[in-house]
Design a protein around this motif. Structure first.
Motif, mmCIF file in Angstrom:
data_model
loop_
_atom_site.group_PDB
_atom_site.id
_atom_site.type_symbol
_atom_site.label_atom_id
_atom_site.label_comp_id
_atom_site.label_asym_id
_atom_site.label_seq_id
_atom_site.Cartn_x
_atom_site.Cartn_y
_atom_site.Cartn_z
ATOM 1 N N HIS A 212 -1.129 4.667 2.057
ATOM 2 C CA HIS A 212 0.219 4.193 1.748
ATOM 3 C C HIS A 212 0.193 3.780 0.285
ATOM 4 O O HIS A 212 -0.647 2.985 -0.123
ATOM 5 C CB HIS A 212 0.591 3.012 2.637
ATOM 6 C CG HIS A 212 0.460 3.331 4.094
ATOM 7 N ND1 HIS A 212 1.422 4.031 4.771
ATOM 8 C CD2 HIS A 212 -0.529 3.067 4.973
ATOM 9 C CE1 HIS A 212 1.033 4.175 6.014
ATOM 10 N NE2 HIS A 212 -0.149 3.610 6.166
ATOM 11 N N THR B 213 3.536 8.055 1.651
ATOM 12 C CA THR B 213 2.435 8.119 2.603
ATOM 13 C C THR B 213 1.786 9.484 2.426
ATOM 14 O O THR B 213 2.456 10.511 2.507
ATOM 15 C CB THR B 213 2.940 7.956 4.048
ATOM 16 O OG1 THR B 213 3.606 6.697 4.159
ATOM 17 C CG2 THR B 213 1.787 8.016 5.039
ATOM 18 N N LEU C 28 7.936 4.779 -2.410
ATOM 19 C CA LEU C 28 6.928 4.500 -1.400
ATOM 20 C C LEU C 28 6.486 5.832 -0.818
ATOM 21 O O LEU C 28 7.332 6.638 -0.407
ATOM 22 C CB LEU C 28 7.493 3.614 -0.291
ATOM 23 C CG LEU C 28 7.917 2.222 -0.736
ATOM 24 C CD1 LEU C 28 8.642 1.507 0.389
ATOM 25 C CD2 LEU C 28 6.705 1.424 -1.185
#
Length: 151
Positions: free
Chosen positions: A94, A115, A113
């Motif tokens: 992450h 992942t 953000l």
């Protein structure tokens, strides 16, 4: 496998962190060959850009990054605040990405953000999912408490 691609695969190293470093270096350099060498050679690899659709497969992912690079070459991005969940055959990272974007007032920073999911393949560790969502500067702060509202 073409000789130049085999060379890129061999140069990446042997850990998910090595592949992640190579991925972000390729973004910063606008190097499509190095970027694609980070991805697994599987039909169901997936990339989701912030606010974008799910892109499936190496050809579609390559085309999406080719289009991004065509609009300005390199992508000025820094991966920070990396949190890792690693196992023997997979790893999930992450990441808070700080991306420099050009606005009418000049360069500004955007936060994303992301992942990144890696699998251990016969060719070594490779990226199988990159899922990025818009973020905010406040996303630097991490919490261990569940949110009041889930969705």
């Amino acid at each position: 496998m073409p000789r130049h691609k085999a060379k890129l695969h061999a140069a990446m190293g042997g850990t998910p962190d090595d592949v992640e470093a190579a991925f972000y270096e390729a973004l910063q350099a606008g190097d499509i060959e190095k970027l694609m060498a980070c991805w697994a050679d599987e039909d169901d690899i997936v990339c989701i850009h912030p606010g974008g659709p799910r892109i499936i497969g190496a050809g579609a992912i390559r085309a999406a990054f080719d289009a991004l690079f065509a609009h300005g070459g390199a992508i000025h991005v820094q991966a920070e605040h990396i949190r890792r969940v690693d196992s023997m055959a997979s790893a999930v990272h992450h990441v808070l990405e700080k991306v420099e974007v050009m606005t009418a007032d000049g360069p500004a920073q955007a936060h994303v953000l992301a992942t990144n999911v890696y699998h251990k393949t016969p060719q070594g560790w490779r990226l199988v999912v990159h899922h990025a969502s818009p973020g905010t500067p406040g996303d630097v702060t991490e919490t261990q408490h569940p949110p009041q509202v889930l969705h």
